[in-house]
Design an enzyme around this catalytic site. Sequence first.
Site, short mmCIF file in Angstrom:
data_model
loop_
_atom_site.label_atom_id
_atom_site.label_comp_id
_atom_site.label_asym_id
_atom_site.label_seq_id
_atom_site.Cartn_x
_atom_site.Cartn_y
_atom_site.Cartn_z
N GLY A 74 -14.44 -12.06 18.18
CA GLY A 74 -14.24 -12.54 19.53
C GLY A 74 -15.27 -13.57 19.96
O GLY A 74 -14.95 -14.52 20.69
N THR A 75 -16.50 -13.39 19.50
CA THR A 75 -17.56 -14.35 19.85
C THR A 75 -17.21 -15.74 19.35
O THR A 75 -17.32 -16.73 20.09
CB THR A 75 -18.90 -13.89 19.25
N ASN A 153 -15.69 -5.71 30.03
CA ASN A 153 -15.95 -4.73 28.98
C ASN A 153 -16.77 -3.54 29.46
O ASN A 153 -16.73 -2.47 28.84
CB ASN A 153 -16.67 -5.39 27.80
N GLN A 181 -10.78 -7.05 25.38
CA GLN A 181 -10.65 -5.68 25.86
C GLN A 181 -9.23 -5.35 26.36
O GLN A 181 -9.00 -4.25 26.85
CB GLN A 181 -11.66 -5.41 26.98
N SER A 201 -10.04 -9.76 19.29
CA SER A 201 -10.90 -9.24 18.22
C SER A 201 -10.27 -7.98 17.64
O SER A 201 -9.91 -7.06 18.39
CB SER A 201 -12.30 -8.93 18.75
N HIS A 203 -11.37 -5.43 15.85
CA HIS A 203 -12.01 -4.12 15.82
C HIS A 203 -11.92 -3.38 17.16
O HIS A 203 -12.31 -2.22 17.26
CB HIS A 203 -13.46 -4.21 15.33
N THR A 239 -12.91 -19.73 3.41
CA THR A 239 -11.92 -18.99 2.65
C THR A 239 -11.35 -17.84 3.48
O THR A 239 -12.09 -17.09 4.12
CB THR A 239 -12.56 -18.42 1.36
N CYS A 327 -23.28 -5.23 22.54
CA CYS A 327 -23.95 -6.46 22.13
C CYS A 327 -25.26 -6.70 22.88
O CYS A 327 -25.99 -7.63 22.56
CB CYS A 327 -23.02 -7.65 22.33
#
Length: 397
Positions: A74-75, A153, A181, A201, A203, A239, A327
């Site tokens: 996401g960052t 978040n 989120q 994101s 995860h 890659t 974070c």
Amino acid sequence: MSHAPIYYFDNNATTRVAPEVIEAMLPFLKEYWGNPSSAYGFGHQLADHIEKARAQIAALIHADPRELVFTSCGTESNNSAIHSALVANPGKRHVVTTAVEHSATLKFCDHLRRQGFEITVLPVESDGSLDLHLLEQAIRPDTAIVSVMFANNETGVLFPIEEIAAICRARETLCHTDAVQIAGKIKLDVGELGVDFLSLSAHKLHAPKGIGVLFVKRRVKYHPYIIGGSQERGRRGGTENVPYMVAFGRAAELAAASLKDEHTRVRALRDKLENGVLNGIAGTARNGAREPRVPNTSNIAFEGVEAEGILMLLDQLGICASSGSACTTGSLDPSHVLTAMGFSAARARGSIRFSLGIYSTEPEVDFVLKHLPGIIEKLRARPPADHAHRRHTAAHS
């Protein structure tokens, strides 16, 4: 590694990888491990699986698969959107965002400020909402992009992204939303939202860490942030991480199927936990608006105690919660989100975020409600000097 029971209430930080997702990605770690950019069949055959994953994620947000660029997280997606808007419009050197954004956006804007760009950071109300009149007034002829998160978040408070995007369109300014989120919690339709960029994101919806997506609206000029090979049709070098792309695709498919569960069962569990704490423990208050809010998140302030102590005692019982964004863990500063909402440093330092998910159960909620009152009572019984000593020790450790 400990095998003690875990009561997990930190799904906004990360989520358990779904068994179906692991099953989908394993062949691409064990058997089909070639480079999809290769000319020979063993590698090139993987390109079809990447496009299948792209289509699965596109279906979750009702986008054209060609509008999705795979990223690492996401960052990177947030940084890429803002970077592209500025590079595509060199005459526009102004960015608008809010005071409660994730550090991925705020720290990138700090970096841009040091490079000579102008950043307007909008305040929020005491319930975490945004005054759209202030946003409209902040947009200037030289504003390249407005970047506003969809759901906070820490508090779960939702921003009216569709209205924000309409304001941006009327002012001929690009609009980006950090929807990390949101995916899998409420319906996402980029066509209805009208945004130019949207970040996701994997995860946060039961896929592995290390893979994200940036939606780039068709016909919006895009300049790559990661320069390298011709992967992603020249929009993101590097890659391709095929196993994680496949995992993200399968997770998106599962998330679409579980939206009803988030809206009903998970919301009911969240409400049971929140109401149980607010009604059962004196000196507590919810941080942020009750609605509109994502269905899984509750941020609660505990008067007279610090989150550090609460989390430590919860951890001893196997209960995982947080005091804010993962974070910013390790920072001694109070939550920038809660202080931006006008709360004191003491209230911010005494606040806990509980974020549930599709694997959350009622017995887990009952376990927290059984033990949390005693934890708060124990901490409030400690002399104030003890709390000050603990904070001083942490500051010098």
